[in-house]
Design a protein around this motif. Structure first.
Motif, PDB file in Angstrom:
ATOM      1  N   MET A  49     -11.225 -61.006   9.024  1.00 24.30           N
ATOM      2  CA  MET A  49     -10.034 -59.952   9.401  1.00 24.30           C
ATOM      3  C   MET A  49     -10.198 -59.073  10.614  1.00 24.30           C
ATOM      4  O   MET A  49      -8.828 -58.691  11.524  1.00 24.30           O
ATOM      5  N   VAL A  50     -11.230 -58.599  10.767  1.00 20.26           N
ATOM      6  CA  VAL A  50     -11.679 -58.313  12.245  1.00 20.26           C
ATOM      7  C   VAL A  50     -10.938 -59.105  13.403  1.00 20.26           C
ATOM      8  O   VAL A  50     -10.307 -58.795  14.397  1.00 20.26           O
ATOM      9  N   VAL A  51     -11.629 -60.640  13.835  1.00 22.93           N
ATOM     10  CA  VAL A  51     -11.015 -61.449  14.287  1.00 22.93           C
ATOM     11  C   VAL A  51      -9.562 -61.493  14.312  1.00 22.93           C
ATOM     12  O   VAL A  51      -8.151 -61.228  15.157  1.00 22.93           O
ATOM     13  N   LEU A  52      -8.845 -61.618  13.239  1.00 21.90           N
ATOM     14  CA  LEU A  52      -7.739 -61.487  12.503  1.00 21.90           C
ATOM     15  C   LEU A  52      -6.342 -60.601  13.313  1.00 21.90           C
ATOM     16  O   LEU A  52      -5.760 -60.621  14.138  1.00 21.90           O
TER      17      LEU A  52
ATOM     18  N   VAL B 139      -3.468 -55.949   3.490  1.00 23.59           N
ATOM     19  CA  VAL B 139      -4.473 -57.401   2.382  1.00 23.59           C
ATOM     20  C   VAL B 139      -5.622 -57.569   1.769  1.00 23.59           C
ATOM     21  O   VAL B 139      -6.652 -57.145   0.904  1.00 23.59           O
ATOM     22  N   TRP B 140      -6.605 -57.237   3.368  1.00 26.81           N
ATOM     23  CA  TRP B 140      -8.034 -56.730   2.803  1.00 26.81           C
ATOM     24  C   TRP B 140      -8.897 -55.609   2.127  1.00 26.81           C
ATOM     25  O   TRP B 140      -9.292 -55.674   1.367  1.00 26.81           O
ATOM     26  N   TRP B 141      -7.618 -54.371   2.711  1.00 26.74           N
ATOM     27  CA  TRP B 141      -7.599 -53.432   1.919  1.00 26.74           C
ATOM     28  C   TRP B 141      -7.416 -53.305   0.540  1.00 26.74           C
ATOM     29  O   TRP B 141      -8.400 -52.776  -0.699  1.00 26.74           O
ATOM     30  N   ARG B 142      -6.674 -54.398   0.319  1.00 18.39           N
ATOM     31  CA  ARG B 142      -6.123 -54.220  -1.387  1.00 18.39           C
ATOM     32  C   ARG B 142      -7.311 -54.746  -1.946  1.00 18.39           C
ATOM     33  O   ARG B 142      -7.407 -54.439  -3.439  1.00 18.39           O
ATOM     34  N   GLU B 143      -7.922 -56.137  -1.398  1.00 16.46           N
ATOM     35  CA  GLU B 143      -8.411 -56.277  -2.309  1.00 16.46           C
ATOM     36  C   GLU B 143     -10.023 -56.045  -1.908  1.00 16.46           C
ATOM     37  O   GLU B 143     -10.596 -56.163  -3.130  1.00 16.46           O
TER      38      GLU B 143
ATOM     39  N   LEU C 166     -19.542 -56.400  -1.602  1.00 19.30           N
ATOM     40  CA  LEU C 166     -19.132 -56.457  -1.022  1.00 19.30           C
ATOM     41  C   LEU C 166     -19.684 -56.950   0.545  1.00 19.30           C
ATOM     42  O   LEU C 166     -18.987 -56.473   2.106  1.00 19.30           O
ATOM     43  N   TRP C 167     -21.166 -57.201   0.105  1.00 17.49           N
ATOM     44  CA  TRP C 167     -21.719 -58.121   1.513  1.00 17.49           C
ATOM     45  C   TRP C 167     -22.336 -58.753   1.148  1.00 17.49           C
ATOM     46  O   TRP C 167     -23.907 -59.478   1.323  1.00 17.49           O
ATOM     47  N   THR C 168     -21.819 -59.361  -0.056  1.00 15.31           N
ATOM     48  CA  THR C 168     -21.952 -61.399  -0.007  1.00 15.31           C
ATOM     49  C   THR C 168     -21.655 -61.822   0.590  1.00 15.31           C
ATOM     50  O   THR C 168     -21.111 -61.998   1.468  1.00 15.31           O
ATOM     51  N   PRO C 169     -22.743 -63.255   1.035  1.00 18.97           N
ATOM     52  CA  PRO C 169     -21.372 -64.864   1.686  1.00 18.97           C
ATOM     53  C   PRO C 169     -20.506 -64.525   2.566  1.00 18.97           C
ATOM     54  O   PRO C 169     -19.966 -64.713   2.824  1.00 18.97           O
ATOM     55  N   ALA C 170     -19.902 -64.393   0.626  1.00 19.24           N
ATOM     56  CA  ALA C 170     -17.960 -64.612   1.121  1.00 19.24           C
ATOM     57  C   ALA C 170     -17.181 -63.681   1.987  1.00 19.24           C
ATOM     58  O   ALA C 170     -16.755 -63.175   2.469  1.00 19.24           O
ATOM     59  N   TRP C 171     -18.040 -62.230   0.644  1.00 19.94           N
ATOM     60  CA  TRP C 171     -16.937 -60.869   1.595  1.00 19.94           C
ATOM     61  C   TRP C 171     -17.051 -61.000   2.720  1.00 19.94           C
ATOM     62  O   TRP C 171     -16.045 -60.260   3.879  1.00 19.94           O
ATOM     63  N   ILE C 172     -19.067 -61.306   3.634  1.00 22.05           N
ATOM     64  CA  ILE C 172     -19.104 -60.853   5.259  1.00 22.05           C
ATOM     65  C   ILE C 172     -17.902 -61.801   5.583  1.00 22.05           C
ATOM     66  O   ILE C 172     -18.086 -61.477   7.052  1.00 22.05           O
ATOM     67  N   ALA C 173     -17.689 -63.081   5.571  1.00 18.82           N
ATOM     68  CA  ALA C 173     -16.894 -64.218   6.197  1.00 18.82           C
ATOM     69  C   ALA C 173     -14.950 -63.288   5.636  1.00 18.82           C
ATOM     70  O   ALA C 173     -14.383 -63.790   6.786  1.00 18.82           O
TER      71      ALA C 173
END
Length: 140
Positions: free
Chosen positions: A16-19, A58-62, A4-11
């Motif tokens: 999620m936070v911004v939206l 959606v973020w929690w499910r992913e 969960l701390w790869t560049p894709a997951w950080i994005a």
């Protein structure tokens, strides 16, 4: 947890936070507009937080799915030479169902021909034989 701390997951976390903050901010803006007398804004004031909740869901499910996949990947793989037998509980269905093929024999015997059906089939075959013709040109 490392997955969960790869560049894709950080994005994804940042998105999620911004939206979520953006949608909640838009909801607050609609509340202030509604308090100023714009009655249509009450609907939007309810709608924006729902959008924010959907983003969090959606973020929690992913995240949950990624953690499950990570746990499955880290689990020791079984010996490929020994295939485990499928477990069947009482009243359960098999996981994979194969289609059953049945040969169908045409019905023979005293078949009563439907005159309307026969006339309609003749009409369709005429239309097929005359592709440029309109349905009103049918001679029958």
């Amino acid at each position: 947890m490392r997955r969960l701390w790869t560049p894709a997951w950080i994005a994804r976390h940042v998105a999620m936070v911004v939206l979520t903050l953006g949608f909640l901010g838009l909801g607050w803006w609609q509340v202030s507009r509604a308090a100023a007398g714009n009655s249509l804004s009450w609907g939007y004031a309810v709608e924006w937080p729902i959008f924010a909740g959907f983003v969090v869901y959606v973020w929690w499910r992913e995240v949950k799915l990624a953690r499950r996949r990570g746990a499955e990947a880290e689990a020791p793989s079984p010996d490929p030479a020994v295939e485990p037998a499928p477990t069947v509980n009482a009243g359960s269905r098999p996981a994979v169902r194969r289609p059953v093929r049945v040969s169908r024999a045409p019905a023979v015997g005293d078949a009563v021909e439907d005159t309307d059906l026969a006339a309609y089939n003749r009409y369709l075959s005429w239309l097929n034989a005359n592709p440029g013709a309109r349905p009103g040109d049918y001679p029958g």
